[in-house]
Design a protein around this motif. Structure first.
Motif, PDB file in Angstrom:
ATOM      1  N   ILE A  25       0.848  -1.207   0.000  1.00 34.31           N
ATOM      2  CA  ILE A  25       0.000   0.000   0.000  1.00 34.31           C
ATOM      3  C   ILE A  25       0.882   1.255   0.000  1.00 34.31           C
ATOM      4  O   ILE A  25       0.618   2.218  -0.738  1.00 34.31           O
ATOM      5  N   ASN A  26       1.952   1.242   0.773  1.00 35.45           N
ATOM      6  CA  ASN A  26       2.869   2.392   0.831  1.00 35.45           C
ATOM      7  C   ASN A  26       3.530   2.644  -0.519  1.00 35.45           C
ATOM      8  O   ASN A  26       3.745   3.801  -0.911  1.00 35.45           O
ATOM      9  N   GLN A  29       1.193   4.484  -2.646  1.00 35.91           N
ATOM     10  CA  GLN A  29       1.101   5.886  -2.238  1.00 35.91           C
ATOM     11  C   GLN A  29       2.206   6.721  -2.897  1.00 35.91           C
ATOM     12  O   GLN A  29       1.979   7.854  -3.302  1.00 35.91           O
ATOM     13  N   GLU A  33       1.812  10.021  -5.254  1.00 36.71           N
ATOM     14  CA  GLU A  33       2.487  11.284  -4.922  1.00 36.71           C
ATOM     15  C   GLU A  33       3.225  11.854  -6.138  1.00 36.71           C
ATOM     16  O   GLU A  33       3.346  13.061  -6.295  1.00 36.71           O
ATOM     17  N   ALA A 101      -5.043   4.728  -5.286  1.00 36.52           N
ATOM     18  CA  ALA A 101      -4.117   4.953  -4.156  1.00 36.52           C
ATOM     19  C   ALA A 101      -4.870   5.411  -2.908  1.00 36.52           C
ATOM     20  O   ALA A 101      -4.551   5.010  -1.793  1.00 36.52           O
ATOM     21  N   GLU A 102      -5.903   6.240  -3.103  1.00 39.61           N
ATOM     22  CA  GLU A 102      -6.669   6.738  -1.947  1.00 39.61           C
ATOM     23  C   GLU A 102      -7.526   5.629  -1.336  1.00 39.61           C
ATOM     24  O   GLU A 102      -7.683   5.565  -0.106  1.00 39.61           O
ATOM     25  N   LYS A 105      -5.222   3.741   0.762  1.00 41.33           N
ATOM     26  CA  LYS A 105      -4.872   4.512   1.965  1.00 41.33           C
ATOM     27  C   LYS A 105      -5.967   4.379   3.020  1.00 41.33           C
ATOM     28  O   LYS A 105      -5.689   4.221   4.219  1.00 41.33           O
ATOM     29  N   GLN A 106      -7.242   4.432   2.563  1.00 36.85           N
ATOM     30  CA  GLN A 106      -8.365   4.286   3.501  1.00 36.85           C
ATOM     31  C   GLN A 106      -8.426   2.870   4.071  1.00 36.85           C
ATOM     32  O   GLN A 106      -8.842   2.666   5.219  1.00 36.85           O
ATOM     33  N   LYS A 108      -5.849   0.958   4.620  1.00 43.74           N
ATOM     34  CA  LYS A 108      -4.643   0.665   5.415  1.00 43.74           C
ATOM     35  C   LYS A 108      -4.944   0.602   6.917  1.00 43.74           C
ATOM     36  O   LYS A 108      -4.501  -0.313   7.624  1.00 43.74           O
ATOM     37  N   CYS A 109      -5.749   1.545   7.433  1.00 45.96           N
ATOM     38  CA  CYS A 109      -6.027   1.560   8.877  1.00 45.96           C
ATOM     39  C   CYS A 109      -6.849   0.338   9.287  1.00 45.96           C
ATOM     40  O   CYS A 109      -6.676  -0.193  10.393  1.00 45.96           O
TER      41      CYS A 109
END
Length: 480
Positions: A25-26, A29, A33, A101-102, A105-106, A108-109
């Motif tokens: 996931i990173n 990201q 970016e 990517a977003e 990111k959501q 990931k938590c």
């Protein structure tokens, strides 16, 4: 004690579990970016220099990702969906990468809190289906029965596509040109029948559309300066034999473009030429364009074709103009084939976000949180448009959420010109709904694919270590 069982070759890198998923996931990201700042009318351009020293200036997501030469296996997935969006609908390549990517990111938590990835995947697929249903429910159909209204709408779609490009200030010139070019094609709208020729020198405003075939003049023989430069209804013979010395590139260019357009058939000899093997066109003309002589075949009877002649200074600028026109042409083709549009500028994403969040409150269990997070991820488009324009993103997003909560606010999006929000449908910021549907589907599938991977195994490259191959010989079998 039982000895360890070794299945994989020594040197194999194997990583698995939650740390591996978070690492993937990173990596995605980092990809987002890299192209985040290129989104929208105020997006910045990237200057990429390859290993041969060739410089490319572009703000097209697919072009940038292709030139970045990404090696991370998970991050390559984002590059692939960007390419698929480019080949399928032509525009929205940055949007699809940012959305994927977003979404990750959501997610990931949730992954770090111990939610099983398959639960997230199932919720994301459900949310995508809800989003597509919502787009189909509120999209506006084009009235194809009225040619004038259809043309106006197509020009607005082309102008929206060109808004975020390097040539945005020339959209009033290029939007009608792109629509004319696509309208000249037959019902199948074959992309290869629109030729784009780049001629250095002159101003961009001198670019023009030729209804027919144009190619660089390749005929030079004694006294050719004295010949007539214009013929009406000429007979055209297609030969694959040399009448004079010329470069291979020019040979191929002339042959490919004209066989399809002028009719007739290719001949291997100039003997016994009859009318049935000859092609024709309405007008043949030789003209000076910049520093080059060009031949124009207009009114070709057997194929509807056209050529756009691009003028300009720097080579990189003309290449980016060509890429921008390609995107606009693809959008117009899609708008003709799929006659429905939605408002751009973050409006449709904010409306779907509101819809998903309100729907999530009707669901029990963890799905509620995940679908709500999907809705939040869609806000990245409006947020990034604001940040790229230098606006206060939090303030404008709050205004958008408030207005989308009302019945009449579904088309409100970011107003780039006035640092505010506006009805983007009334402002003619239109995009074919198929672009948004394709972007959402591709982004969700890419996110689900990456979430489904829980282990990465990298085999050692051949040639590494002492065990990589047989010992080296000593030459002719003689001991030293």
């Amino acid at each position: 004690m039982q000895p360890p069982i070794i299945l994989l070759k020594e040197g194999t890198d194997s990583s698995q579990g939650i740390p591996q998923l978070v690492s993937n996931i990173n990596a995605c990201q980092v990809i987002s970016e890299a192209i985040r700042t290129t989104l929208g009318p105020r997006g910045m351009d990237k200057l990429i220099v390859d290993n041969r020293g060739k410089a490319t200036i572009s703000n097209d997501g697919a072009t940038i990702l292709k030139l970045l030469d990404v090696v991370h296996p998970a991050a390559k997935t984002l590059v692939d969906i960007s390419k698929s969006q480019d080949s399928e609908v032509g525009d929205g390549t940055t949007t699809v990468t940012l959305l994927a990517a977003e979404l990750l990111k959501q997610a990931k938590c949730f992954v770090e809190d111990g939610v099983h990835p398959q639960l997230i995947v199932r919720a994301y697929r459900q949310a995508t289906n809800l989003a597509i249903q919502k787009i189909k429910e509120i999209q506006v159909k084009i009235k194809t029965s009225d040619p004038k209204e259809q043309r106006g709408l197509l020009e607005k779609c082309a102008a929206t596509a060109l808004n975020s490009k390097l040539i945005a200030s020339y959209k009033d010139l290029f939007a009608p040109m792109v629509v004319d070019a696509v309208m000249l094609l037959d019902d199948l709208l074959p992309l290869k029948m629109i030729g784009i020729k780049k001629i250095s020198g002159g101003a961009l405003e001198e670019s023009k559309l030729v209804s027919g075939v144009a190619f660089k003049k390749t005929f030079s023989y004694a006294g050719f300066e004295m010949q007539r430069k214009k013929y009406k209804n000429p007979k055209i013979v297609l030969l694959n034999v040399e009448l004079e010395l010329k470069s291979e590139k020019e040979n191929a260019e002339v042959r490919v473009n004209n066989v399809e357009a002028c009719g007739g058939s290719i001949q291997t000899s100039v003997q016994h030429l009859t009318d049935d093997v000859l092609g024709t066109c309405e007008v043949f003309e030789e003209e000076q364009v910049g520093g080059e002589r060009f031949n124009f075949f207009r009114g070709c009877p057997h194929a509807k074709t056209c050529t756009i002649l691009l003028r300009g200074g720097a080579e990189q600028f003309m290449e980016e103009t060509e890429r921008s026109l390609h995107d606009a042409i693809m959008i117009v083709r899609r708008a003709i084939k799929n006659d429905a549009v939605v408002a751009g500028g973050g409006a449709i994403e904010m409306e779907i976000s509101k819809h998903l969040r309100s729907h999530a409150r009707t669901i029990r269990g963890k799905q509620q949180l995940i679908i709500s997070a999907y809705g939040k991820a869609l806000e990245i488009i409006a947020r990034q448009l604001c940040e790229n324009a230098g606006f206060d993103a939090t303030n404008i997003l709050n205004k958008l959420r408030q207005v989308h909560a009302t019945e009449d606010g579904k088309w409100f999006g970011v107003d780039i010109n006035n640092e505010d929000i506006t009805d983007n449908f009334a402002a003619c910021v239109w995009e074919p709904s198929i672009v948004k549907i394709n972007a959402l589907t591709a982004a969700a599938e890419a996110a689900c694919l990456i979430l489904s991977v829980d282990e990465t195994v990298k085999n050692p490259r051949s040639g590494q270590g002492d065990q990589a191959g047989p010992p080296a010989g000593r030459g002719r079998g003689r001991p030293r």
